[in-house]
Design an enzyme around this catalytic site. Structure first.
Site, PDB file in Angstrom:
ATOM      1  N   ASN A 152      49.204  -9.119  57.170  1.00 14.45           N
ATOM      2  CA  ASN A 152      49.179  -9.580  58.556  1.00 14.45           C
ATOM      3  C   ASN A 152      49.632 -11.030  58.644  1.00 14.45           C
ATOM      4  OD1 ASN A 152      48.694  -9.523  61.320  1.00 14.45           O
ATOM      5  ND2 ASN A 152      46.595  -8.729  61.128  1.00 14.45           N
ATOM      6  N   PHE A 153      49.859 -11.506  59.863  1.00 10.21           N
ATOM      7  CA  PHE A 153      50.194 -12.903  60.140  1.00 10.21           C
ATOM      8  C   PHE A 153      51.492 -13.370  59.502  1.00 10.21           C
ATOM      9  CE2 PHE A 153      46.422 -13.265  62.478  1.00 10.21           C
ATOM     10  CZ  PHE A 153      45.372 -12.718  61.758  1.00 10.21           C
ATOM     11  N   LEU A 154      52.442 -12.448  59.340  1.00 14.69           N
ATOM     12  CA  LEU A 154      53.785 -12.824  58.853  1.00 14.69           C
ATOM     13  C   LEU A 154      54.429 -13.703  59.925  1.00 14.69           C
ATOM     14  CD1 LEU A 154      56.431 -12.569  57.187  1.00 14.69           C
ATOM     15  CD2 LEU A 154      56.808 -10.381  58.365  1.00 14.69           C
ATOM     16  N   THR A 188      50.606  -3.362  60.691  1.00 13.53           N
ATOM     17  CA  THR A 188      51.105  -2.929  62.005  1.00 13.53           C
ATOM     18  C   THR A 188      52.214  -3.881  62.406  1.00 13.53           C
ATOM     19  OG1 THR A 188      49.484  -4.342  63.114  1.00 13.53           O
ATOM     20  CG2 THR A 188      48.896  -2.026  62.828  1.00 13.53           C
ATOM     21  N   LEU A 436      43.776  -6.583  63.327  1.00 14.07           N
ATOM     22  CA  LEU A 436      43.597  -7.820  64.111  1.00 14.07           C
ATOM     23  C   LEU A 436      44.963  -8.410  64.496  1.00 14.07           C
ATOM     24  CD1 LEU A 436      40.820  -9.291  61.874  1.00 14.07           C
ATOM     25  CD2 LEU A 436      40.567  -8.040  64.029  1.00 14.07           C
TER      26      LEU A 436
HETATM   27  C1  LIG Z   1      51.690  -2.786  47.796  1.00 13.28           C
HETATM   28  C2  LIG Z   1      51.773  -4.092  48.567  1.00 13.28           C
HETATM   29  C3  LIG Z   1      52.954  -4.096  49.629  1.00 13.28           C
HETATM   30  C4  LIG Z   1      52.796  -5.318  50.491  1.00 13.28           C
HETATM   31  C5  LIG Z   1      53.909  -5.458  51.570  1.00 13.28           C
HETATM   32  C6  LIG Z   1      53.953  -4.309  52.589  1.00 13.28           C
HETATM   33  C7  LIG Z   1      55.014  -4.572  53.678  1.00 13.28           C
HETATM   34  C8  LIG Z   1      54.577  -5.674  54.678  1.00 13.28           C
HETATM   35  C9  LIG Z   1      55.601  -5.817  55.804  1.00 13.28           C
HETATM   36  C10 LIG Z   1      55.283  -6.995  56.737  1.00 13.28           C
HETATM   37  C11 LIG Z   1      54.098  -6.699  57.651  1.00 13.28           C
HETATM   38  C12 LIG Z   1      53.953  -7.787  58.723  1.00 13.28           C
HETATM   39  C13 LIG Z   1      52.791  -7.499  59.688  1.00 13.28           C
HETATM   40  C14 LIG Z   1      52.798  -8.539  60.781  1.00 13.28           C
HETATM   41  O1  LIG Z   1      52.424  -9.681  60.549  1.00 13.28           O
HETATM   42  S1  LIG Z   1      53.435  -8.118  62.339  1.00 13.28           S
HETATM   43  C15 LIG Z   1      53.711  -9.683  63.125  1.00 13.28           C
HETATM   44  C16 LIG Z   1      55.072 -10.253  62.663  1.00 13.28           C
HETATM   45  N1  LIG Z   1      55.223 -11.645  63.097  1.00 13.28           N
HETATM   46  C17 LIG Z   1      55.829 -11.979  64.250  1.00 13.28           C
HETATM   47  O2  LIG Z   1      56.299 -11.146  65.007  1.00 13.28           O
HETATM   48  C18 LIG Z   1      55.849 -13.464  64.541  1.00 13.28           C
HETATM   49  C19 LIG Z   1      57.147 -13.922  65.215  1.00 13.28           C
HETATM   50  N2  LIG Z   1      58.327 -13.489  64.457  1.00 13.28           N
HETATM   51  C20 LIG Z   1      58.671 -14.078  63.266  1.00 13.28           C
HETATM   52  O3  LIG Z   1      58.016 -14.971  62.741  1.00 13.28           O
HETATM   53  C21 LIG Z   1      59.905 -13.512  62.585  1.00 13.28           C
HETATM   54  O4  LIG Z   1      60.733 -12.935  63.551  1.00 13.28           O
HETATM   55  C22 LIG Z   1      59.568 -12.449  61.513  1.00 13.28           C
HETATM   56  C23 LIG Z   1      58.823 -13.131  60.371  1.00 13.28           C
HETATM   57  C24 LIG Z   1      58.732 -11.333  62.101  1.00 13.28           C
HETATM   58  C25 LIG Z   1      60.889 -11.845  60.964  1.00 13.28           C
HETATM   59  O5  LIG Z   1      61.712 -12.897  60.482  1.00 13.28           O
HETATM   60  P1  LIG Z   1      63.223 -13.076  61.035  1.00 13.28           P
HETATM   61  O6  LIG Z   1      63.229 -12.681  62.460  1.00 13.28           O
HETATM   62  O7  LIG Z   1      63.692 -14.453  60.652  1.00 13.28           O
HETATM   63  O8  LIG Z   1      64.102 -11.947  60.243  1.00 13.28           O
HETATM   64  P2  LIG Z   1      64.748 -12.123  58.796  1.00 13.28           P
HETATM   65  O9  LIG Z   1      66.196 -12.445  58.969  1.00 13.28           O
HETATM   66  O10 LIG Z   1      63.968 -13.030  57.937  1.00 13.28           O
HETATM   67  O11 LIG Z   1      64.618 -10.630  58.195  1.00 13.28           O
HETATM   68  C26 LIG Z   1      65.089  -9.535  58.963  1.00 13.28           C
HETATM   69  C27 LIG Z   1      64.465  -8.343  58.330  1.00 13.28           C
HETATM   70  O12 LIG Z   1      63.048  -8.401  58.484  1.00 13.28           O
HETATM   71  C28 LIG Z   1      62.586  -7.178  59.058  1.00 13.28           C
HETATM   72  N3  LIG Z   1      61.412  -7.444  59.930  1.00 13.28           N
HETATM   73  C29 LIG Z   1      61.430  -8.059  61.118  1.00 13.28           C
HETATM   74  N4  LIG Z   1      60.181  -8.088  61.638  1.00 13.28           N
HETATM   75  C30 LIG Z   1      59.361  -7.484  60.737  1.00 13.28           C
HETATM   76  C31 LIG Z   1      57.947  -7.196  60.704  1.00 13.28           C
HETATM   77  N5  LIG Z   1      57.120  -7.532  61.698  1.00 13.28           N
HETATM   78  N6  LIG Z   1      57.457  -6.555  59.625  1.00 13.28           N
HETATM   79  C32 LIG Z   1      58.279  -6.200  58.604  1.00 13.28           C
HETATM   80  N7  LIG Z   1      59.620  -6.437  58.570  1.00 13.28           N
HETATM   81  C33 LIG Z   1      60.159  -7.082  59.625  1.00 13.28           C
HETATM   82  C34 LIG Z   1      63.765  -6.679  59.893  1.00 13.28           C
HETATM   83  O13 LIG Z   1      63.660  -5.261  60.041  1.00 13.28           O
HETATM   84  C35 LIG Z   1      64.914  -7.054  58.998  1.00 13.28           C
HETATM   85  O14 LIG Z   1      64.992  -6.160  57.918  1.00 13.28           O
HETATM   86  P3  LIG Z   1      66.286  -5.193  57.719  1.00 13.28           P
HETATM   87  O15 LIG Z   1      65.973  -3.964  58.550  1.00 13.28           O
HETATM   88  O16 LIG Z   1      67.472  -5.950  58.285  1.00 13.28           O
HETATM   89  O17 LIG Z   1      66.320  -4.954  56.254  1.00 13.28           O
HETATM   90  C1  LIG Z   2      50.661  -6.918  69.916  1.00 17.36           C
HETATM   91  C2  LIG Z   2      49.845  -6.725  71.154  1.00 17.36           C
HETATM   92  C3  LIG Z   2      50.255  -6.967  72.453  1.00 17.36           C
HETATM   93  C4  LIG Z   2      51.618  -7.412  72.859  1.00 17.36           C
HETATM   94  O1  LIG Z   2      51.499  -8.215  74.018  1.00 17.36           O
HETATM   95  C5  LIG Z   2      51.198  -9.519  73.776  1.00 17.36           C
HETATM   96  C6  LIG Z   2      51.601 -10.183  72.646  1.00 17.36           C
HETATM   97  C7  LIG Z   2      51.276 -11.536  72.521  1.00 17.36           C
HETATM   98  C8  LIG Z   2      50.521 -12.162  73.511  1.00 17.36           C
HETATM   99  F1  LIG Z   2      50.180 -13.458  73.452  1.00 17.36           F
HETATM  100  C9  LIG Z   2      50.098 -11.451  74.602  1.00 17.36           C
HETATM  101  F2  LIG Z   2      49.326 -12.044  75.527  1.00 17.36           F
HETATM  102  C10 LIG Z   2      50.434 -10.113  74.727  1.00 17.36           C
HETATM  103  F3  LIG Z   2      49.974  -9.380  75.761  1.00 17.36           F
HETATM  104  O2  LIG Z   2      49.284  -6.718  73.344  1.00 17.36           O
HETATM  105  C11 LIG Z   2      48.226  -6.241  72.603  1.00 17.36           C
HETATM  106  C12 LIG Z   2      46.987  -5.781  73.048  1.00 17.36           C
HETATM  107  C13 LIG Z   2      46.053  -5.304  72.108  1.00 17.36           C
HETATM  108  C14 LIG Z   2      46.363  -5.318  70.716  1.00 17.36           C
HETATM  109  C15 LIG Z   2      47.617  -5.791  70.316  1.00 17.36           C
HETATM  110  O3  LIG Z   2      47.973  -5.836  68.988  1.00 17.36           O
HETATM  111  C16 LIG Z   2      46.852  -5.680  68.059  1.00 17.36           C
HETATM  112  C17 LIG Z   2      47.317  -5.825  66.616  1.00 17.36           C
HETATM  113  C18 LIG Z   2      48.283  -6.982  66.424  1.00 17.36           C
HETATM  114  N1  LIG Z   2      48.360  -7.261  65.021  1.00 17.36           N
HETATM  115  C19 LIG Z   2      49.638  -7.549  64.370  1.00 17.36           C
HETATM  116  C20 LIG Z   2      50.811  -7.446  65.285  1.00 17.36           C
HETATM  117  C21 LIG Z   2      51.175  -8.492  66.079  1.00 17.36           C
HETATM  118  C22 LIG Z   2      52.244  -8.334  66.939  1.00 17.36           C
HETATM  119  C23 LIG Z   2      52.917  -7.151  66.988  1.00 17.36           C
HETATM  120  N2  LIG Z   2      52.530  -6.151  66.224  1.00 17.36           N
HETATM  121  C24 LIG Z   2      51.496  -6.274  65.402  1.00 17.36           C
HETATM  122  C25 LIG Z   2      48.534  -6.233  71.260  1.00 17.36           C
END
Ligand SMILES: CCCCCCCCCCCCCC(=O)SCCNC(=O)CCNC(=O)[C@H](O)C(C)(C)COP(=O)(O)OP(=O)(O)OC[C@H]1O[C@@H](n2cnc3c(N)ncnc32)[C@H](O)[C@@H]1OP(=O)(O)O
Ligand SMILES: Cc1c(COc2ccc(F)c(F)c2F)oc2cccc(OCCCNCc3cccnc3)c12
Length: 436
Positions: A152-154, A188, A436
């Site tokens: 989480n929290f990527l 998620t 979360l």
């Molecule tokens: C056994 C143990 C295993 C452990 C690991 C299990 C896997 C864990 C997986 C992670 C679980 C995280 C759970 C949470 O925290 S979900 C919440 C994710 N965080 C955010 O949304 C915060 C705001 N966004 C950002 O900080 C960036 O946009 C992130 C960091 C999301 C992407 O950075 P950026 O925008 O600069 O992109 P890039 O150029 O580096 O890379 C592009 C590639 O990344 C793939 N991408 C984009 N978003 C996600 C995402 N949410 N999960 C997995 N992959 C993701 C995308 O398909 C593309 O891949 P490809 O399709 O082109 O190949």
């Molecule tokens: C995600 C998410 C949303 C999207 O809408 C918002 C996102 C950010 C905000 F600050 C906000 F106010 C939202 F309504 O509304 C929710 C309502 C209940 C629960 C929710 O996500 C619960 C789990 C989030 N954990 C990791 C994650 C974070 C972001 C996207 N996908 C997964 C969400």
């Protein structure tokens, strides 16, 4: 130019570690790991993934107030926003410390990337520009029990987006999990990636409609008015459930037993030790983050419910407005089980009893959250939530929550919504984990 050396294209096509049970030509494949444990272990290189010049790996020490604040600042400015970028999650430092240090937590799973400080080795720390975290979790997936990690929290600083850093962070957390003998992970995401095992939808129940309207979270429905909207969401001043009281540490064994039995009704769930129940629901760490209540009848805990506080920053407005959101967390009720006395009730009547009980519990949660000045109450279509979302006036959110299970093949799980993405009580029994 790219900050990150794009990984050399792997010789062989890397197996997709996120897939469901059917093979290329439709044959059904067995439930279980996609990559065998020993292959994962053997593939874990001793050295971290390579980062290009100017950046270095670090651990974020959440026991250090300063580093916890740095993580808070990174997420405050660069973590998840809603689809049209009006709001951003504002996880508090207490929330982050609670979420990332449950029993069994690992320092080496709180992974950061910093800019290399000018003074080179041992000088002032560089700026934290990216983060990914894992925590240990005992998962039950259908009949299997897995020691997994929850990721989480990527987060990547806005200025470093679209440079392929995310896959590097993911590879690094994968490597560290493998090194610790953990070969599966749950996470998620709002974005669609190869093969979710389930997809849920989130819902919002207005508590302070005027504040949600003022901040742009809620809009005026056609031919309605502020007064009519306020009346629609009006709540009683006090909860109604007899025996409802705040949960205390003494309730932990009873809540653990009740929740354990209740979650057995879901194909994807977590197993909790007593320490974990205490941590997640009623510990010093969960203070001001989680509110937990039990219903005690004749000295027995027959129900419990909980919700957590997660604020969102309003991005468009001028005054730094915030939305105080309560998120429905875990709950359980013995109304889900046939009572030992009454003869075997038909499934329909058992579900009606469960629905009625959950309506009361959730309605009281709304009242308690309103008392604590929350503006909105959020819930996802997991657990038995489809039974009460509509009746309790939850409105659908505009995004989906995809659940992913890394390196474990299993059939798709129902996520409480149907193909049209509408809430569907016929699609319950799948997801029993609140992320979360
Ligand atoms: C056994 C143990 C295993 C452990 C690991 C299990 C896997 C864990 C997986 C992670 C679980 C995280 C759970 C949470 O925290 S979900 C919440 C994710 N965080 C955010 O949304 C915060 C705001 N966004 C950002 O900080 C960036 O946009 C992130 C960091 C999301 C992407 O950075 P950026 O925008 O600069 O992109 P890039 O150029 O580096 O890379 C592009 C590639 O990344 C793939 N991408 C984009 N978003 C996600 C995402 N949410 N999960 C997995 N992959 C993701 C995308 O398909 C593309 O891949 P490809 O399709 O082109 O190949
Ligand atoms: C995600 C998410 C949303 C999207 O809408 C918002 C996102 C950010 C905000 F600050 C906000 F106010 C939202 F309504 O509304 C929710 C309502 C209940 C629960 C929710 O996500 C619960 C789990 C989030 N954990 C990791 C994650 C974070 C972001 C996207 N996908 C997964 C969400």
């Amino acid at each position: 130019y790219k900050f990150w050396n794009t990984q050399p294209v792997p010789k062989f096509r890397e197996p997709n570690l996120l897939q469901t049970t059917s093979g290329e030509n439709g044959e059904s494949l067995p439930e279980g790991p996609i990559l065998p444990d020993k292959i994962c272990k053997a593939s874990a290189k001793p050295e971290p993934e390579k980062l290009l010049e100017g950046f270095e790996w670090c651990l974020v020490d959440l026991d250090d107030k300063e580093e916890l604040q740095e993580l808070y600042d990174l997420l405050y400015n660069h973590y998840v926003e809603d689809t049209d970028g009006s709001f951003r999650f504002n996880y508090s430092t207490q929330f982050l410390a609670w979420a990332l240090k449950p029993p069994g937590w690992r320092k080496d799973w709180h992974i950061g990337v910093r800019t290399k400080s000018a003074s080179g080795e041992g000088g002032k720390k560089g700026k934290l520009v990216a983060f990914i975290a894992g925590i240990p979790v005992t998962l039950k997936v259908r009949g299997s029990k897995l020691q997994a990690s929850e990721i989480n929290f990527l987060t990547i600083h806005r200025k470093l987006r679209s440079k392929r850093l995310a896959p590097v962070l993911i590879k690094e957390v994968t490597r560290r999990c493998y090194q610790n003998g953990v070969y599966q992970a749950l996470y998620t995401a709002g974005t669609l990636l190869p093969t979710p095992i389930s997809t849920c939808r989130y819902f919002h129940r207005s508590l302070d409609w005027e504040h949600l309207y003022k901040t742009g979270f809620s809009h005026m429905p056609p031919n309605s008015s502020e007064l009519r909207q306020k009346l629609k969401y009006k709540l009683e001043a006090q909860p109604g459930t007899k025996g409802l009281r705040a949960m205390t540490r003494e309730d932990v064994p009873g809540v653990r037993e009740l929740l354990g039995r209740y979650l057995e009704r879901f194909h994807l769930r977590q197993e909790f030790s007593e320490e974990e129940i205490e941590h997640w629901l009623c510990s010093q760490a969960s203070k001001d983050v989680v509110w937990s209540y039990v219903v005690e009848q004749d000295g027995k805990v027959t129900d419990f419910m909980s919700y957590y506080l997660l604020e969102s920053t309003v991005l468009r407005g001028t005054r730094n407005e915030t939305i105080r959101a309560a998120y429905l967390y875990y709950y359980a009720t013995d109304a889900a089980f046939p009572s030992p006395t009454s003869p075997k009730p038909k499934a329909a009547s058992l579900q009606a009893t469960l629905k009625a009980r959950l309506e009361l519990l959730v309605h009281d949660a709304l009242i308690l959250a309103k008392q604590d000045n929350f503006h909105v109450f959020n819930a996802v279509t997991l657990l038995d939530n489809p039974l009460f979302l509509k009746e309790q006036k939850f409105e659908p959110g505009d995004g989906k929550l995809h659940y992913y299970l890394f390196n474990w093949r299993t059939a798709l799980l129902p996520g409480g919504v149907n193909e049209a993405n509408a809430v569907d009580a016929g699609r319950m029994g799948g997801v029993g984990i609140v992320m979360l």
